[in-house]
Write a protein that holds these residues in place. Structure first.
Motif, mmCIF file in Angstrom:
data_model
loop_
_atom_site.group_PDB
_atom_site.id
_atom_site.type_symbol
_atom_site.label_atom_id
_atom_site.label_comp_id
_atom_site.label_asym_id
_atom_site.label_seq_id
_atom_site.Cartn_x
_atom_site.Cartn_y
_atom_site.Cartn_z
ATOM 1 N N THR A 1 73.477 17.441 -37.505
ATOM 2 C CA THR A 1 72.826 17.823 -36.251
ATOM 3 C C THR A 1 71.829 16.796 -35.742
ATOM 4 N N GLY A 2 71.451 15.833 -36.562
ATOM 5 C CA GLY A 2 70.509 14.802 -36.152
ATOM 6 C C GLY A 2 70.179 13.888 -37.311
ATOM 7 N N ALA A 3 69.383 12.888 -37.023
ATOM 8 C CA ALA A 3 69.008 11.901 -38.035
ATOM 9 C C ALA A 3 68.208 12.553 -39.160
ATOM 10 N N TYR A 4 68.634 12.334 -40.394
ATOM 11 C CA TYR A 4 67.962 12.847 -41.579
ATOM 12 C C TYR A 4 67.779 14.369 -41.527
ATOM 13 N N HIS A 5 68.789 15.084 -41.072
ATOM 14 C CA HIS A 5 68.743 16.547 -41.050
ATOM 15 C C HIS A 5 69.425 17.110 -42.293
ATOM 16 N N ALA A 6 68.889 18.217 -42.784
ATOM 17 C CA ALA A 6 69.447 18.910 -43.937
ATOM 18 C C ALA A 6 69.565 20.393 -43.602
ATOM 19 N N ALA A 7 70.381 21.079 -44.397
ATOM 20 C CA ALA A 7 70.574 22.523 -44.230
ATOM 21 C C ALA A 7 70.713 23.139 -45.608
ATOM 22 N N PRO A 8 70.391 24.419 -45.745
ATOM 23 C CA PRO A 8 70.588 25.081 -47.042
ATOM 24 C C PRO A 8 72.053 24.984 -47.472
ATOM 25 N N ALA A 9 72.263 24.758 -48.756
ATOM 26 C CA ALA A 9 73.619 24.681 -49.295
ATOM 27 C C ALA A 9 74.237 26.073 -49.318
ATOM 28 N N ALA A 10 75.490 26.149 -48.933
ATOM 29 C CA ALA A 10 76.234 27.415 -48.976
ATOM 30 C C ALA A 10 76.906 27.533 -50.333
ATOM 31 N N THR B 1 79.021 -3.337 -36.177
ATOM 32 C CA THR B 1 79.785 -3.917 -35.080
ATOM 33 C C THR B 1 80.711 -2.841 -34.528
ATOM 34 N N GLY B 2 81.178 -3.060 -33.304
ATOM 35 C CA GLY B 2 82.065 -2.085 -32.672
ATOM 36 C C GLY B 2 81.289 -0.881 -32.188
ATOM 37 N N THR B 3 81.970 0.232 -32.104
ATOM 38 C CA THR B 3 81.358 1.485 -31.668
ATOM 39 C C THR B 3 80.340 1.949 -32.703
ATOM 40 N N ALA B 4 79.210 2.420 -32.232
ATOM 41 C CA ALA B 4 78.173 2.908 -33.148
ATOM 42 C C ALA B 4 78.735 4.035 -34.001
ATOM 43 N N PRO B 5 78.508 3.988 -35.315
ATOM 44 C CA PRO B 5 78.970 5.098 -36.162
ATOM 45 C C PRO B 5 78.173 6.362 -35.844
ATOM 46 N N THR B 6 78.744 7.500 -36.130
ATOM 47 C CA THR B 6 78.061 8.766 -35.884
ATOM 48 C C THR B 6 77.344 9.214 -37.152
ATOM 49 N N ILE B 7 76.339 10.034 -36.983
ATOM 50 C CA ILE B 7 75.622 10.581 -38.129
ATOM 51 C C ILE B 7 76.590 11.403 -38.959
ATOM 52 N N GLY B 8 76.591 11.154 -40.259
ATOM 53 C CA GLY B 8 77.485 11.842 -41.171
ATOM 54 C C GLY B 8 78.758 11.070 -41.471
ATOM 55 N N VAL C 1 76.154 7.879 -42.972
ATOM 56 C CA VAL C 1 75.211 7.403 -41.963
ATOM 57 C C VAL C 1 74.157 8.484 -41.750
ATOM 58 N N LEU C 2 72.880 8.090 -41.892
ATOM 59 C CA LEU C 2 71.776 9.034 -41.738
ATOM 60 C C LEU C 2 71.010 8.844 -40.433
#
Length: 129
Positions: free
Chosen positions: A40-49, A85-92, A114-115
Motif C-alpha cells: 500500500t505504500g513505502a515501508y508499509h506492513a500489515a498483520p500476518a494472516a 533503469t527502464g520503468t520504475a519498479p513498483t513497491i513489492g 522493492v520497499l
C-alpha cells in the motif's frame, strides 16, 4: 551453567522502521506481533494472516497508522539504495541486474522486494535476500 543461545541482542540481524496503516486503538500492533510487508505504500506492513510466512516482528506497540514501528525483518540480509533503469519498479516487486550496473524490474519474483521508489531520482530501496 548459563544457557548458550537464545535471543540475540537488537544489534544483530536486520531491523527496519515501517508504518502499519491498519493500526488503531481498536486494532493495535503489540510487541512481538507477526507482520508482513504490504504493497500500500513505502515501508508499509500489515498483520500476518493465518498461514502467512513471518516476515517482520514488532519491537514495540503502536496504536495509530502514523507512528513508525521498529521491526525485526526475516529472510533479508540488507536493504540497499540502488539505481534503476527502464520503468520504475513498483513497491513489492522484485528486481534483477540490468547488465549495466543498475537494476530493473524482474519479470518473476526472486526474493528481493522493492520497499521505496523515487521515480524522479531514478533510485529505489530494495530488501535483498
Amino acid at each position: 551453567m548459563p544457557r548458550v543461545g537464545g535471543h540475540l541482542p537488537d544489534d544483530y540481524g536486520l531491523s527496519l522502521t515501517v508504518l502499519v496503516p491498519s493500526a488503531s486503538d481498536a486494532n493495535p500492533v503489540n510487541t512481538g506481533d507477526t507482520l508482513v510487508f504490504a504493497n500500500t505504500g513505502a515501508y508499509h506492513a500489515a498483520p500476518a494472516a493465518a498461514g502467512d510466512a513471518v516476515v517482520l516482528i514488532a519491537k514495540h506497540p503502536v496504536s495509530d497508522p502514523y507512528t513508525p514501528l521498529g521491526v525485526h525483518a526475516f529472510g533479508f540480509s540488507r536493504v540497499s539504495k540502488v539505481a534503476f533503469t527502464g520503468t520504475a519498479p513498483t513497491i513489492g516487486a522484485s528486481v534483477e541486474a540490468d547488465g549495466a550496473g543498475a537494476v530493473r524490474a524482474a519479470a518473476t519474483a526472486n526474493g528481493s522486494r522493492v520497499l521505496y521508489v523515487d521515480a524522479a531520482g531514478g533510485f529505489c530501496e530494495v530488501a535483498f535476500p
